[in-house]
Motif scaffolding. Sequence first.
Motif, PDB file in Angstrom:
ATOM      1  N   THR A 119       1.119  -1.574  16.149  1.00 55.63           N
ATOM      2  CA  THR A 119       0.592  -2.938  16.122  1.00 55.63           C
ATOM      3  C   THR A 119      -0.528  -3.107  15.109  1.00 55.63           C
ATOM      4  O   THR A 119      -0.997  -4.210  14.886  1.00 55.63           O
ATOM      5  N   GLN A 120      -0.945  -2.001  14.477  1.00 50.99           N
ATOM      6  CA  GLN A 120      -2.029  -2.009  13.500  1.00 50.99           C
ATOM      7  C   GLN A 120      -3.313  -2.590  14.080  1.00 50.99           C
ATOM      8  O   GLN A 120      -4.003  -3.377  13.458  1.00 50.99           O
ATOM      9  N   THR A 121      -3.598  -2.211  15.313  1.00 48.63           N
ATOM     10  CA  THR A 121      -4.843  -2.646  15.923  1.00 48.63           C
ATOM     11  C   THR A 121      -5.680  -1.428  16.268  1.00 48.63           C
ATOM     12  O   THR A 121      -5.149  -0.336  16.457  1.00 48.63           O
ATOM     13  N   GLU A 162     -14.357  -2.973  15.036  1.00 46.70           N
ATOM     14  CA  GLU A 162     -13.236  -3.698  15.631  1.00 46.70           C
ATOM     15  C   GLU A 162     -12.727  -4.750  14.638  1.00 46.70           C
ATOM     16  O   GLU A 162     -11.539  -4.895  14.429  1.00 46.70           O
ATOM     17  N   LEU A 163     -13.641  -5.460  14.024  1.00 43.55           N
ATOM     18  CA  LEU A 163     -13.296  -6.497  13.062  1.00 43.55           C
ATOM     19  C   LEU A 163     -12.546  -5.910  11.877  1.00 43.55           C
ATOM     20  O   LEU A 163     -11.554  -6.454  11.429  1.00 43.55           O
ATOM     21  N   GLN A 164     -13.010  -4.778  11.363  1.00 44.25           N
ATOM     22  CA  GLN A 164     -12.376  -4.167  10.196  1.00 44.25           C
ATOM     23  C   GLN A 164     -10.955  -3.714  10.493  1.00 44.25           C
ATOM     24  O   GLN A 164     -10.086  -3.805   9.635  1.00 44.25           O
ATOM     25  N   LYS A 165     -10.705  -3.219  11.685  1.00 50.46           N
ATOM     26  CA  LYS A 165      -9.374  -2.706  12.019  1.00 50.46           C
ATOM     27  C   LYS A 165      -8.369  -3.809  12.330  1.00 50.46           C
ATOM     28  O   LYS A 165      -7.183  -3.632  12.132  1.00 50.46           O
ATOM     29  N   ASN A 166      -8.829  -4.939  12.864  1.00 52.85           N
ATOM     30  CA  ASN A 166      -7.924  -5.968  13.362  1.00 52.85           C
ATOM     31  C   ASN A 166      -7.875  -7.236  12.523  1.00 52.85           C
ATOM     32  O   ASN A 166      -7.122  -8.132  12.840  1.00 52.85           O
ATOM     33  N   HIS A 167      -8.699  -7.334  11.504  1.00 56.96           N
ATOM     34  CA  HIS A 167      -8.828  -8.577  10.760  1.00 56.96           C
ATOM     35  C   HIS A 167      -8.686  -8.336   9.263  1.00 56.96           C
ATOM     36  O   HIS A 167      -8.943  -7.249   8.774  1.00 56.96           O
ATOM     37  N   PHE A 168      -8.279  -9.388   8.574  1.00 56.94           N
ATOM     38  CA  PHE A 168      -8.266  -9.321   7.114  1.00 56.94           C
ATOM     39  C   PHE A 168      -9.694  -9.155   6.620  1.00 56.94           C
ATOM     40  O   PHE A 168     -10.643  -9.580   7.268  1.00 56.94           O
ATOM     41  N   LEU A 169      -9.833  -8.561   5.462  1.00 55.11           N
ATOM     42  CA  LEU A 169     -11.149  -8.307   4.897  1.00 55.11           C
ATOM     43  C   LEU A 169     -11.718  -9.562   4.235  1.00 55.11           C
ATOM     44  O   LEU A 169     -11.010 -10.542   4.003  1.00 55.11           O
ATOM     45  N   GLU A 170     -12.979  -9.494   3.905  1.00 53.73           N
ATOM     46  CA  GLU A 170     -13.671 -10.615   3.258  1.00 53.73           C
ATOM     47  C   GLU A 170     -13.016 -10.936   1.920  1.00 53.73           C
ATOM     48  O   GLU A 170     -12.602 -10.052   1.183  1.00 53.73           O
ATOM     49  N   GLY A 171     -12.923 -12.217   1.606  1.00 54.43           N
ATOM     50  CA  GLY A 171     -12.393 -12.661   0.323  1.00 54.43           C
ATOM     51  C   GLY A 171     -10.876 -12.769   0.274  1.00 54.43           C
ATOM     52  O   GLY A 171     -10.295 -12.962  -0.783  1.00 54.43           O
ATOM     53  N   MET A 172     -10.225 -12.662   1.420  1.00 53.40           N
ATOM     54  CA  MET A 172      -8.767 -12.707   1.478  1.00 53.40           C
ATOM     55  C   MET A 172      -8.266 -14.139   1.353  1.00 53.40           C
ATOM     56  O   MET A 172      -8.675 -15.014   2.113  1.00 53.40           O
ATOM     57  N   GLN A 173      -7.406 -14.389   0.380  1.00 54.84           N
ATOM     58  CA  GLN A 173      -6.820 -15.712   0.157  1.00 54.84           C
ATOM     59  C   GLN A 173      -5.304 -15.585   0.220  1.00 54.84           C
ATOM     60  O   GLN A 173      -4.729 -14.764  -0.492  1.00 54.84           O
ATOM     61  N   ILE A 174      -4.676 -16.379   1.063  1.00 61.17           N
ATOM     62  CA  ILE A 174      -3.218 -16.429   1.117  1.00 61.17           C
ATOM     63  C   ILE A 174      -2.820 -17.880   0.929  1.00 61.17           C
ATOM     64  O   ILE A 174      -3.207 -18.738   1.719  1.00 61.17           O
ATOM     65  N   ALA A 175      -2.078 -18.142  -0.127  1.00 60.60           N
ATOM     66  CA  ALA A 175      -1.614 -19.502  -0.427  1.00 60.60           C
ATOM     67  C   ALA A 175      -2.782 -20.483  -0.483  1.00 60.60           C
ATOM     68  O   ALA A 175      -2.721 -21.568   0.080  1.00 60.60           O
ATOM     69  N   ASN A 178      -1.650  -4.319   5.852  1.00 60.90           N
ATOM     70  CA  ASN A 178      -1.648  -2.856   5.714  1.00 60.90           C
ATOM     71  C   ASN A 178      -2.099  -2.421   4.324  1.00 60.90           C
ATOM     72  O   ASN A 178      -2.854  -1.458   4.187  1.00 60.90           O
ATOM     73  N   GLU A 179      -1.641  -3.127   3.284  1.00 61.10           N
ATOM     74  CA  GLU A 179      -2.077  -2.827   1.911  1.00 61.10           C
ATOM     75  C   GLU A 179      -3.590  -2.890   1.811  1.00 61.10           C
ATOM     76  O   GLU A 179      -4.224  -2.033   1.218  1.00 61.10           O
ATOM     77  N   GLN A 180      -4.152  -3.925   2.398  1.00 58.77           N
ATOM     78  CA  GLN A 180      -5.587  -4.134   2.325  1.00 58.77           C
ATOM     79  C   GLN A 180      -6.362  -3.041   3.036  1.00 58.77           C
ATOM     80  O   GLN A 180      -7.388  -2.600   2.558  1.00 58.77           O
ATOM     81  N   HIS A 181      -5.863  -2.601   4.170  1.00 60.80           N
ATOM     82  CA  HIS A 181      -6.581  -1.595   4.941  1.00 60.80           C
ATOM     83  C   HIS A 181      -6.346  -0.179   4.428  1.00 60.80           C
ATOM     84  O   HIS A 181      -7.161   0.702   4.678  1.00 60.80           O
ATOM     85  N   GLU A 182      -5.253   0.033   3.699  1.00 65.54           N
ATOM     86  CA  GLU A 182      -5.016   1.339   3.089  1.00 65.54           C
ATOM     87  C   GLU A 182      -5.802   1.483   1.793  1.00 65.54           C
ATOM     88  O   GLU A 182      -6.205   2.571   1.419  1.00 65.54           O
ATOM     89  N   ASN A 183      -5.984   0.381   1.091  1.00 64.13           N
ATOM     90  CA  ASN A 183      -6.699   0.404  -0.187  1.00 64.13           C
ATOM     91  C   ASN A 183      -7.617  -0.819  -0.241  1.00 64.13           C
ATOM     92  O   ASN A 183      -7.179  -1.913  -0.545  1.00 64.13           O
TER      93      ASN A 183
END
Length: 160
Positions: free
Chosen positions: A17-19, A42-55, A111-116
């Motif tokens: 579940t990537q949590t 908790e925030l880092q593991k379960n949430h998108f990181l700062e500056g994340m833009q989708i569409a 997953n990309e964001q949290h791996e790199n």
Amino acid sequence: MTATAVIHGEITHDKKTQTGSYRLNSNCGFGTHSAGNCYSLELQKNHFLEGMQIAEVDCSYLTIDSAMEKVAEKYREQKCKFTFSTGQTQEVSLGKLGVKLDETKFLKIFNEQHENREAKREYNIEDVISVDRKLLEVELRRIPQLQEQNMRKPRNARVA
């Protein structure tokens, strides 16, 4: 006066579940401590990181579900406009055309964001949608100008 504190922590992570979570146990002899680090992990593991833009939607610190809902909110009423050589136009909602947000694509970006952590932080709508081709085909057949009896045969057409 001195204060002593014994702090033990335990990190758990569910790959499916990537949590993740962080449980903080403390035994303070005197004073107070903050659970800020607990929240931060908790925030880092379960949430998108700062500056994340989708569409063009700011998804910083949002969970995958919250990010999907926020992007869906923006594109829920979006329509595709067909303009034909006769000057006629036809508008059809993206949902009717089989376009939908794809949770697996959101998860891939997450997953990309949290791996790199240096991974890109801006994604287009095309990066998070999928198209149901059968639904698209059915809806396109319903547009009067795209029905065979209403089409004009091309003149002087050739393949180059």
